[in-house]
Design an enzyme around this catalytic site. Structure first.
Site, PDB file in Angstrom:
ATOM      1  CG  HIS A  18      -1.974  -1.019   1.291  1.00  0.00           C
ATOM      2  ND1 HIS A  18      -2.093  -1.916   2.331  1.00  0.00           N
ATOM      3  CD2 HIS A  18      -2.996  -1.314   0.445  1.00  0.00           C
ATOM      4  CE1 HIS A  18      -3.138  -2.705   2.123  1.00  0.00           C
ATOM      5  NE2 HIS A  18      -3.705  -2.377   0.982  1.00  0.00           N
ATOM      6  CE  LYS A  42     -13.415  -7.249   1.207  1.00  0.00           C
ATOM      7  NZ  LYS A  42     -12.304  -6.452   0.685  1.00  0.00           N
ATOM      8  NE  ARG A  93      -2.533  -7.401  -4.518  1.00  0.00           N
ATOM      9  CZ  ARG A  93      -3.339  -7.376  -3.467  1.00  0.00           C
ATOM     10  NH1 ARG A  93      -2.868  -7.574  -2.271  1.00  0.00           N
ATOM     11  NH2 ARG A  93      -4.628  -7.159  -3.607  1.00  0.00           N
ATOM     12  CB  SER A 131      -4.312  -6.833   4.214  1.00  0.00           C
ATOM     13  OG  SER A 131      -3.988  -5.537   3.790  1.00  0.00           O
TER      14      SER A 131
HETATM   15  P1  ADP Z   1      -9.793  -4.007  -0.901  1.00  0.00           P
HETATM   16  O1  ADP Z   1     -10.554  -4.803   0.110  1.00  0.00           O
HETATM   17  O2  ADP Z   1     -10.544  -2.795  -1.386  1.00  0.00           O
HETATM   18  O3  ADP Z   1      -9.186  -4.798  -2.016  1.00  0.00           O
HETATM   19  P2  ADP Z   1      -7.087  -3.726   0.118  1.00  0.00           P
HETATM   20  O4  ADP Z   1      -6.633  -2.932   1.306  1.00  0.00           O
HETATM   21  O5  ADP Z   1      -6.844  -5.181   0.121  1.00  0.00           O
HETATM   22  O6  ADP Z   1      -8.614  -3.344  -0.049  1.00  0.00           O
HETATM   23  O7  ADP Z   1      -6.419  -3.118  -1.201  1.00  0.00           O
HETATM   24  C1  ADP Z   1      -6.603  -1.774  -1.563  1.00  0.00           C
HETATM   25  C2  ADP Z   1      -5.967  -1.569  -2.925  1.00  0.00           C
HETATM   26  O8  ADP Z   1      -4.546  -1.694  -2.811  1.00  0.00           O
HETATM   27  C3  ADP Z   1      -6.391  -2.588  -3.986  1.00  0.00           C
HETATM   28  O9  ADP Z   1      -6.476  -1.929  -5.229  1.00  0.00           O
HETATM   29  C4  ADP Z   1      -5.270  -3.586  -3.999  1.00  0.00           C
HETATM   30  O10 ADP Z   1      -5.156  -4.219  -5.249  1.00  0.00           O
HETATM   31  C5  ADP Z   1      -4.090  -2.666  -3.727  1.00  0.00           C
HETATM   32  N1  ADP Z   1      -2.974  -3.405  -3.145  1.00  0.00           N
HETATM   33  C6  ADP Z   1      -2.923  -4.042  -1.963  1.00  0.00           C
HETATM   34  N2  ADP Z   1      -1.723  -4.632  -1.776  1.00  0.00           N
HETATM   35  C7  ADP Z   1      -0.995  -4.352  -2.892  1.00  0.00           C
HETATM   36  C8  ADP Z   1       0.328  -4.690  -3.338  1.00  0.00           C
HETATM   37  N3  ADP Z   1       1.131  -5.454  -2.600  1.00  0.00           N
HETATM   38  N4  ADP Z   1       0.728  -4.224  -4.543  1.00  0.00           N
HETATM   39  C9  ADP Z   1      -0.119  -3.479  -5.294  1.00  0.00           C
HETATM   40  N5  ADP Z   1      -1.364  -3.132  -4.952  1.00  0.00           N
HETATM   41  C10 ADP Z   1      -1.804  -3.564  -3.760  1.00  0.00           C
END
Ligand code: ADP
Length: 164
Positions: A18, A42, A93, A131
């Site tokens: 992030h 969620k 990713r 996460s």
């Molecule tokens: P959500 O539940 O909305 O997917 P996340 O916190 O898991 O929330 O992710 C928020 C955004 O950050 C998403 O677009 C996700 O693809 C991106 N993201 C999370 N981890 C990574 C990473 N390691 N590399 C690139 N993008 C990431």
């Protein structure tokens, strides 16, 4: 005033993936609003308040005038419009994110044609970090301190006392 993008997500908890995305987003947009989405469907490990606070601490190194940390409920496009944002920033990713992100971007475009979904990749070293894998590893006692910002590592240790 410049261009503003909203970077929405669960951030449960924030990872270095992030943080990398925020850094890249700031290379493209003048301002980023990193917004924790409240999603009643969620279940989460950290409360919204904890996630907002963890983002504040984790992103403290970026210029204050270019970053806002916030929370919201409801449609992301409605929130983005209310904040005057021109774009919704999301991360991609490896290949795993594409299908779901594609569907969400199409829905958002259907709802609001003037706000564009913009996808960036984090630095390659965070390609496989999410996460959920961080939480799972931490819950099993793994040392995840090189995958998340310091404040998150400390808070995760508190959630799983006696592990790692
Ligand atoms: P959500 O539940 O909305 O997917 P996340 O916190 O898991 O929330 O992710 C928020 C955004 O950050 C998403 O677009 C996700 O693809 C991106 N993201 C999370 N981890 C990574 C990473 N390691 N590399 C690139 N993008 C990431």
């Amino acid at each position: 005033m410049g261009t503003t993008a909203v970077y929405p997500g669960s951030f449960d908890p924030p990872t270095l993936g992030h943080v990398s995305l925020v850094e890249r987003g700031l290379a493209v947009f003048d301002r980023l609003i990193v917004a924790v989405a409240r999603n009643p469907l969620k279940s989460s490990l950290f409360t919204i308040e904890e996630r907002v606070e963890l983002l504040r601490e984790s992103l403290a190194g970026f210029p204050e005038r270019r970053i806002e940390i916030d929370r919201f409920e409801g449609l992301t496009v409605d929130y983005a419009r209310s904040k005057g944002a021109v774009a919704i920033l999301r991360g991609l990713r490896a290949t795993s994110d594409f299908e779901a992100e594609f569907q969400m971007a199409m829905m958002n475009r259907h709802l609001e044609r003037d706000i564009h979904s913009v996808f960036l990749m984090a630095d390659y070293q965070w390609f496989f970090i999410s996460s959920s894998t961080v939480k799972e590893a931490a819950s099993l006692g793994a040392d995840i301190s090189d995958l998340v910002p310091g404040p998150v590592a400390r808070k995760l240790k508190g959630k799983y006392p006696g592990k790692g």
